[in-house]
Write an enzyme that holds these catalytic residues in place. Structure first.
Site, PDB file in Angstrom:
ATOM      1  CD  GLN A  43      -6.197  -5.535  -8.295  1.00  0.00           C
ATOM      2  OE1 GLN A  43      -6.859  -5.268  -7.327  1.00  0.00           O
ATOM      3  NE2 GLN A  43      -4.867  -6.394  -8.013  1.00  0.00           N
ATOM      4  NE  ARG A 100     -11.958  -3.547   0.410  1.00  0.00           N
ATOM      5  CZ  ARG A 100     -10.601  -3.104   0.249  1.00  0.00           C
ATOM      6  NH1 ARG A 100      -9.727  -3.917   0.423  1.00  0.00           N
ATOM      7  NH2 ARG A 100     -10.572  -2.083  -0.633  1.00  0.00           N
ATOM      8  CG  HIS A 145      -9.649  -1.328  -5.374  1.00  0.00           C
ATOM      9  ND1 HIS A 145      -9.849  -2.123  -4.133  1.00  0.00           N
ATOM     10  CD2 HIS A 145      -8.470  -1.389  -5.717  1.00  0.00           C
ATOM     11  CE1 HIS A 145      -8.630  -2.764  -4.151  1.00  0.00           C
ATOM     12  NE2 HIS A 145      -7.848  -2.156  -4.825  1.00  0.00           N
ATOM     13  CG  ASN A 189      -8.206  -0.244  -1.823  1.00  0.00           C
ATOM     14  OD1 ASN A 189      -8.286  -0.935  -0.793  1.00  0.00           O
ATOM     15  ND2 ASN A 189      -7.258  -0.240  -2.892  1.00  0.00           N
ATOM     16  CD  GLU A 190      -3.781  -0.179  -0.916  1.00  0.00           C
ATOM     17  OE1 GLU A 190      -3.258   0.106  -2.094  1.00  0.00           O
ATOM     18  OE2 GLU A 190      -3.674  -1.352  -0.327  1.00  0.00           O
ATOM     19  CG  ASN A 332      -5.948  -2.379   2.241  1.00  0.00           C
ATOM     20  OD1 ASN A 332      -6.872  -2.615   2.894  1.00  0.00           O
ATOM     21  ND2 ASN A 332      -6.203  -2.237   0.813  1.00  0.00           N
ATOM     22  CE1 TYR A 334      -1.264  -7.554   0.401  1.00  0.00           C
ATOM     23  CE2 TYR A 334      -1.680  -5.412   0.924  1.00  0.00           C
ATOM     24  CZ  TYR A 334      -2.016  -6.381   0.379  1.00  0.00           C
ATOM     25  OH  TYR A 334      -3.250  -6.491  -0.288  1.00  0.00           O
ATOM     26  CD  GLU A 400      -6.234  -4.853  -0.434  1.00  0.00           C
ATOM     27  OE1 GLU A 400      -4.856  -4.947  -0.688  1.00  0.00           O
ATOM     28  OE2 GLU A 400      -6.758  -4.016  -1.342  1.00  0.00           O
ATOM     29  CD1 TRP A 444      -4.194  -9.017  -2.816  1.00  0.00           C
ATOM     30  CD2 TRP A 444      -6.175  -8.048  -2.562  1.00  0.00           C
ATOM     31  NE1 TRP A 444      -4.471  -8.529  -3.770  1.00  0.00           N
ATOM     32  CE2 TRP A 444      -5.776  -8.218  -3.714  1.00  0.00           C
ATOM     33  CE3 TRP A 444      -7.417  -7.558  -2.364  1.00  0.00           C
ATOM     34  CZ2 TRP A 444      -6.688  -7.498  -4.917  1.00  0.00           C
ATOM     35  CZ3 TRP A 444      -8.160  -6.936  -3.123  1.00  0.00           C
ATOM     36  CH2 TRP A 444      -7.616  -6.861  -4.545  1.00  0.00           C
ATOM     37  CD  GLU A 451      -0.757  -7.055  -7.594  1.00  0.00           C
ATOM     38  OE1 GLU A 451      -0.537  -6.146  -6.640  1.00  0.00           O
ATOM     39  OE2 GLU A 451      -2.203  -7.572  -7.231  1.00  0.00           O
ATOM     40  CD1 TRP A 452      -2.790  -3.435  -8.208  1.00  0.00           C
ATOM     41  CD2 TRP A 452      -3.975  -2.418  -9.930  1.00  0.00           C
ATOM     42  NE1 TRP A 452      -4.116  -3.443  -7.840  1.00  0.00           N
ATOM     43  CE2 TRP A 452      -4.950  -2.626  -8.744  1.00  0.00           C
ATOM     44  CE3 TRP A 452      -4.674  -1.753 -10.844  1.00  0.00           C
ATOM     45  CZ2 TRP A 452      -6.291  -2.372  -8.679  1.00  0.00           C
ATOM     46  CZ3 TRP A 452      -5.971  -1.460 -10.780  1.00  0.00           C
ATOM     47  CH2 TRP A 452      -6.796  -1.707  -9.818  1.00  0.00           C
TER      48      TRP A 452
END
Length: 495
Positions: A43, A100, A145, A189-190, A332, A334, A400, A444, A451-452
């Protein structure tokens, strides 16, 4: 007590004004609480084909037409490969003591294997780590990631059991080369995103759409790869390097739509298990998947005419090997969703979404972010922290938490300032009022970044990055100042 009484303060008074739930709490975090910000290699780094780096799955995915909004790629991104010292200076200016970041597997091992070790890539991360230490910032390093070496992706990626050993080789070379200066490691990650979005929905790299089958095999291999890397560190490096190794899991909090209805409570708990428990139950509890997952998927598989469950099984030896392989829970988080039982969850075709028999949605009244999936629901974070604490009984690091805004030049980012104030306050409540063992908080993100699949249309950064300028200048937003003050005060001090 009326919500309007003067002693109560609310960050979102028009939406969240329950005195018992939403009233602002002044106070400070425990001594030694970790304050951090985060990024990920693909990213921010750019330099996608420089200095011997191999192709990753996201290089290929983003270069294919139609996969990423506006045709954006991570080819340059924030150009942090060349500007890492500037990024460290931003953290130093904010008073952060931890950072991180993730290592790009194909930058270190271009074809994903030890047959080709890229010393230039290793030098980059050594330089970054040393620069952090020179500025009294401690690295928290994520090994994976989402940027899988394309050579391995071509061989089946995470659906090929061989990748377990390849990941362990990669993890070990990172422990060898960087571990003397890295006290906190995150293996994955995730993994939920890798499985569901990458191999299930096809919205993320590698773009595969097998939502009822491959998602479960991929996750099975990721769990075993995580466990193997943890054991490698535990057996060979822990005694000398004295670090900790964990995993970061993501998910929403699922709130029963009506807590007086047992079916709604059961539905919310079920989807928490299908989301977090999928990975956490094997690692933190007993080496095996949650019973509700095993039962439901086996039942659906049988009704689909299959001889065995679509959810793979761990052998007894594998259960013993996987259990207890994380020193902390990386979280993580949100947003939040409501949950009810679903009466119309069809078994055909096979689908992860239907296996749980749960319906989820978000309230239209909740404040919206720049990302369609992200509604701002501060109280959900406190409830999720309590759930993780009650389920797994391990230290929690929030790895995150943040909010997106649309792609506009907006330095007075009021939505982000309110988000951080409200969400971090819920973390304080979880620690102070509920006794949850939260050790750190990571915002984050340090920078606006790629952003992907949304490309550069959504911005999560504390610093604005001008992606139209080849120099990629960074400018602090007011949220950076607010977060810096929270860090300085170690919480919320009434002025």
């Amino acid at each position: 007590m009326a919500a309007t009484e003067p002693r109560d303060e609310f960050v979102f008074p028009d939406v969240f004004n329950d005195p018992d739930r939403d009233a602002f709490l002044y106070g400070t975090f425990p001594e030694g609480f970790i304050w951090s910000s985060a990024t990920a290699s693909y990213q921010i780094e750019g330099a996608w084909d420089e200095d011997g780096k191999g192709l990753c799955n996201w290089d290929v995915f983003s270069h294919a037409k139609g996969n990423v909004k506006n045709g954006d790629t991570g080819d340059v991104a924030c150009d942090s490969y060349h500007k890492y010292k500037e990024d460290v200076a931003l953290m130093k200016a904010m008073g952060l003591k931890y950072y991180r970041f993730s290592i790009s597997w194909p930058r270190v091992l271009p074809d994903g294997t030890l047959n080709n070790v890229n010393e230039a890539g290793i030098a980059y991360y050594n330089n970054l780590i040393d620069e952090l230490h020179r500025n009294d910032i401690t690295p928290m390093v994520t090994l994976f990631h989402w940027d899988t070496p394309q050579t391995l992706e071509d061989q089946g990626g995470w659906d090929n059991v061989d990748i377990i050993d390849r990941f362990n080789d990669y993890a070990e070379i990172c422990f060898q080369r960087f571990g003397d200066r890295v006290p906190l490691w995150i293996t994955f990650n995730e993994p939920w995103i890798v499985s569901v979005k990458g191999y299930g929905l096809g919205e993320f790299a590698p773009g595969i759409k097998e939502i009822g089958t491959k998602v479960y095999r991929v996750s099975h291999n990721i769990i075993k790869a995580h466990a193997k890397a943890w054991h490698t560190y535990d057996d060979k490096y822990r005694k000398v390097q004295c670090g900790k190794v964990g995993i970061t899991l993501n998910g929403d909090f699922f709130e029963p739509f009506d807590r007086t209805k047992k079916a709604h409570v059961y539905a919310a708990e079920t989807f928490l298990q299908f989301c977090f428990g999928w990975f956490a139950h094997p690692i933190f509890v007993n080496g095996d998947y949650p019973e509700v997952m095993k039962t439901k998927i086996a039942s659906k598989s049988k009704s689909q005419g299959l001889e065995s469950s679509r959810l793979p099984e761990f052998s007894e030896a594998e259960k013993a090997y996987v259990k207890g392989t994380s020193d902390f829970f990386g979280l993580n988080a949100y947003t939040t969703q409501y949950a009810t039982d679903s009466q119309d969850a069809s078994s055909h075709p096979p689908s992860y979404w239907n296996d749980a028999d749960v319906k989820t949605w978000q309230d239209d009244k909740w404040p919206k972010a720049g990302s369609i999936w992200l509604s701002v629901v501060p109280w959900g974070l406190r409830r999720l922290l309590n759930w993780v604490h009650d389920q797994y009984h391990v230290p929690i690091y929030i790895t995150e938490n943040g909010v997106s805004t649309s792609d506009v030049y907006e330095l007075d980012d009021q939505p982000r300032q309110k988000f951080y104030r409200a969400y971090i306050n819920e973390v304080l409540k979880a620690i102070k009022l509920d006794g949850v063992d939260v050790r750190g908080y990571t915002a984050w993100s340090l920078l606006d970044n790629f952003e992907w699949a949304s490309g550069y249309s959504e911005r999560f950064g504390l610093h604005y990055v001008d992606f139209n300028d080849p120099a990629r200048p960074r400018t602090a937003k007011k949220s950076a100042r607010l977060y810096s003050q929270i860090v300085k005060d170690n919480g919320f001090v009434k002025k």
